[in-house]
Design an enzyme around this catalytic site. Structure first.
Site, PDB file in Angstrom:
ATOM      1  N   THR A   1      -2.735 -18.629  -2.428  1.00 30.77           N
ATOM      2  CA  THR A   1      -1.547 -18.883  -1.618  1.00 30.77           C
ATOM      3  C   THR A   1      -1.857 -19.957  -0.584  1.00 30.77           C
ATOM      4  OG1 THR A   1      -0.649 -16.673  -1.923  1.00 30.77           O
ATOM      5  CG2 THR A   1       0.062 -17.862   0.037  1.00 30.77           C
TER       6      THR A   1
ATOM      7  N   GLN B   1       1.563 -17.859 -11.723  1.00 26.83           N
ATOM      8  CA  GLN B   1       1.445 -16.442 -11.408  1.00 26.83           C
ATOM      9  C   GLN B   1       2.770 -15.956 -10.819  1.00 26.83           C
ATOM     10  OE1 GLN B   1      -0.540 -14.610  -7.917  1.00 26.83           O
ATOM     11  NE2 GLN B   1      -2.013 -13.822  -9.412  1.00 26.83           N
TER      12      GLN B   1
ATOM     13  N   HIS C   1       1.508 -10.742 -11.667  1.00 20.13           N
ATOM     14  CA  HIS C   1       0.625 -10.305 -10.582  1.00 20.13           C
ATOM     15  C   HIS C   1       0.769  -8.795 -10.411  1.00 20.13           C
ATOM     16  CE1 HIS C   1      -1.969 -10.352  -7.274  1.00 20.13           C
ATOM     17  NE2 HIS C   1      -1.414 -11.275  -6.500  1.00 20.13           N
TER      18      HIS C   1
ATOM     19  N   ASN D   1      -3.512  -6.646  -5.806  1.00 21.80           N
ATOM     20  CA  ASN D   1      -3.426  -6.988  -4.387  1.00 21.80           C
ATOM     21  C   ASN D   1      -2.350  -6.246  -3.607  1.00 21.80           C
ATOM     22  OD1 ASN D   1      -5.205  -8.850  -5.487  1.00 21.80           O
ATOM     23  ND2 ASN D   1      -4.568 -10.497  -4.130  1.00 21.80           N
TER      24      ASN D   1
ATOM     25  N   TYR E   1       0.865  -5.691  -4.388  1.00 19.30           N
ATOM     26  CA  TYR E   1       2.244  -6.167  -4.516  1.00 19.30           C
ATOM     27  C   TYR E   1       3.028  -5.261  -5.461  1.00 19.30           C
ATOM     28  CZ  TYR E   1       0.233 -10.023  -1.960  1.00 19.30           C
ATOM     29  OH  TYR E   1      -0.428 -10.763  -1.007  1.00 19.30           O
TER      30      TYR E   1
ATOM     31  N   ARG F   1      -2.734  -9.842 -13.907  1.00 20.58           N
ATOM     32  CA  ARG F   1      -3.847  -9.676 -12.974  1.00 20.58           C
ATOM     33  C   ARG F   1      -3.837  -8.256 -12.437  1.00 20.58           C
ATOM     34  NH1 ARG F   1      -5.781 -12.535  -7.288  1.00 20.58           N
ATOM     35  NH2 ARG F   1      -7.733 -13.316  -8.147  1.00 20.58           N
TER      36      ARG F   1
ATOM     37  N   ASN G   1      -3.614  -4.738   1.335  1.00 20.49           N
ATOM     38  CA  ASN G   1      -2.337  -4.318   1.908  1.00 20.49           C
ATOM     39  C   ASN G   1      -2.250  -2.807   2.120  1.00 20.49           C
ATOM     40  OD1 ASN G   1      -0.926  -6.887   2.257  1.00 20.49           O
ATOM     41  ND2 ASN G   1      -1.075  -7.036   0.025  1.00 20.49           N
TER      42      ASN G   1
ATOM     43  N   GLY H   1     -11.991 -18.925  -6.600  1.00 24.99           N
ATOM     44  CA  GLY H   1     -10.903 -19.074  -5.654  1.00 24.99           C
ATOM     45  C   GLY H   1     -11.222 -20.055  -4.555  1.00 24.99           C
ATOM     46  N   ARG H   2     -11.798 -19.564  -3.451  1.00 23.10           N
ATOM     47  CA  ARG H   2     -12.027 -20.413  -2.275  1.00 23.10           C
ATOM     48  C   ARG H   2     -12.790 -21.698  -2.567  1.00 23.10           C
ATOM     49  NH1 ARG H   2     -12.664 -17.512   3.512  1.00 23.10           N
ATOM     50  NH2 ARG H   2     -10.790 -16.206   3.416  1.00 23.10           N
TER      51      ARG H   2
END
Length: 372
Positions: free
Chosen positions: A36, A108, A185, A188, A190, A237, A245, A327-328
Site C-alpha cells: 500500500t 490484489q 486478499h 491481514n 480484512y 493471499r 488489525n 515487499g519492503r
C-alpha cells in the site's frame, strides 16, 4: 547504503530461473508483494503509479497494492479501486507500462471490511463486517486526523451477496484493464479473513459457526471469481497465524487453513500466497504446518514474509513454495532483481515517505548505474 542482498553464490539460483505460473511465463521467481502506497488520488490509478510499477517490471510477477472492489472497501485514504470506468482506465496505464517492459502483473482485490473509517469512504459508503465486532484500530483519515475505527455494521444476507458480486465484477474489470490475473486478499485482517476468523465472525447462519461455515465466504468469492475469469487467473493471499488489525490467536487455525487449502484446490485456483508475519512480531508459522499446507493444495505456492535472497533460495530448494514475494526491499530498489543477483547494496529506505501523495520516496530511488 542500508541492508544487503545476501550472497547465494554456489547455489543453483532457482530464485532467478524462469517459471510457468499456470499459462503465464515468469522470467524469474521473484515476486513484488502488494505494498500500500496511497498515491491513488481520488482512488484512481494514475501516471505516477504507472511509472512506479513500470520501474519494477523486472520482477517475475508484480502483485499490486490492495485495490478495492467496492466503495465500501476503500478503508484507507487514497488507495485505488477497480469498480469504476475511471479506475479501469487508470489501471490500463499501469498494465500497459508493465507489459511494454516485459513484466507480468496481477491486481490484489482488497475489501477492508471493518478496517475502515467513514471519513475515507465516498458518500453512502458503509463500514461493514461479518459481525458487529470493533477492531480498536486507529487510522489516519482524509481529514488528516487519526481516528479509532467505528464498530462495523453486521452484514445482512443481501450485503454478503452484494459483496461477493463486487469481487466478481472487480475481477472482470481487472481483466478489462489488462491485468494478467487477480489476487483475492484473504489475509491481514480484512474482509475475507474477518469471515474466516472466529473472533470477527460470530454469525449463526451459513457463513458462521463451524470452521467450514466460516470458510464459506472465502470459498464463495473464489468459486464465483473463477467462474467469471478462469481458474488460471485467480490466486488468494492467506495469513495463517497472522494477527494484523487486532485479530487474536485461536486454537483451530491449522485445521481451518488446511480445510481452506483443500477446498481451494478443488476449485482449482492458480496459487495460494502465504504470509508469515513472524518477522513483524506475529507468531512463527511452524515448518510442519507449511509442509501440510503445501501437501493439501495442488496449485502453486507463493511464499512471503521477511525474505532475503539466501532464505528464499533455501525455501525454494526445500520445495516449500514455487516463487517468493519480496515487499519492503522493492520500495527502495526498483531494480531489486539485479541487486539480489549481483549481491549489490540496497538503497536506504525512507519510512516517512512510504505513504504519500507524490514522487518523493516513490519513483525517485536510484537504479544501480545511477547509484554508482
Amino acid at each position: 547504503m542500508g541492508y544487503q542482498g545476501l550472497n547465494t553464490e554456489g547455489m543453483s539460483k532457482k530464485l532467478f530461473s524462469p517459471f510457468a505460473l499456470g499459462n503465464i511465463e515468469l522470467k524469474n521467481r521473484v515476486v513484488m508483494a502488494p505494498l500500500t502506497r496511497t498515491r491513488a488520488l481520488g482512488n484512481i490509478p494514475n501516471e505516477l503509479m504507472a511509472e512506479y510499477y513500470g520501474q519494477r517490471a523486472e520482477a517475475g510477477l508484480i502483485i499490486t497494492e490492495g485495490t478495492s472492489p467496492s466503495p465500501n472497501g476503500l478503508g484507507y485514504p487514497n488507495i485505488p479501486g477497480v469498480f469504476s470506468e475511471a479506475q479501469v482506465a487508470g489501471w490500463r496505464k499501469v498494465t500497459d507500462t508493465v507489459h511494454e517492459k516485459g513484466g507480468r502483473i496481477f491486481v490484489q482485490i482488497m475489501h477492508t471490511g471493518r478496517v475502515s473509517h467513514p471519513d475515507n469512504l465516498p458518500e453512502g459508503g458503509r463500514v461493514l463486517g461479518p459481525s458487529a465486532v470493533p477492531s480498536g484500530v486507529e487510522m489516519y483519515t482524509l481529514k488528516g486526523k487519526k481516528e479509532v475505527l467505528p464498530t462495523p455494521e453486521a452484514m445482512s444476507a443481501a450485503d454478503i451477496e452484494e459483496a461477493i458480486e463486487e469481487y466478481v465484477q472487480a475481477a472482470k474489470n481487472a481483466i478489462a484493464a489488462g491485468f494478467d490475473g487477480v489476487e483475492l486478499h484473504g489475509a491481514n485482517g480484512y474482509l475475507i479473513e474477518q469471515f474466516i476468523h472466529p473472533h470477527t465472525n460470530q454469525r449463526e447462519d451459513e457463513f458462521g459457526g463451524s470452521l467450514e461455515k466460516r470458510a464459506q465466504f472465502a470459498l464463495s468469492v473464489a468459486r464465483r471469481v473463477v467462474d467469471a475469469i478462469g481458474a488460471d487467473k485467480v490466486g488468494i493471499r492467506l495469513s495463517p497465524f497472522g494477527q494484523n488489525n487486532n485479530l487474536p490467536a485461536y486454537d483451530t487455525v491449522e485445521p481451518t487453513y488446511l480445510y481452506l487449502a483443500e477446498k481451494l484446490s478443488e476449485i482449482g485456483i492458480l496459487y495460494i500466497h502465504t504470509v508469515d508475519h513472524s518477522s513483524m512480531g506475529a507468531p512463527v508459522v511452524p515448518l510442519a504446518f507449511k509442509q501440510r499446507l503445501r501437501a493439501a493444495f495442488q496449485g502453486k505456492i507463493i511464499l512471503s514474509g521477511g525474505y532475503d535472497a539466501e532464505r528464499a533460495e533455501a525455501d525454494l530448494q526445500a520445495d516449500l513454495g514455487d516463487v517468493v514475494a519480496f515487499g519492503r526491499p522493492f520500495i527502495g530498489n526498483p531494480d531489486l532483481v539485479e541487486r539480489l543477483k549481483s549481491n549489490a547494496p540496497f538503497n536506504e529506505l525512507d519510512p516517512s515517505t512510504f505513504y504519500g501523495l507524490d514522487a518523493k520516496g516513490y519513483t525517485d530511488y536510484p537504479f544501480l548505474e545511477k547509484a554508482k
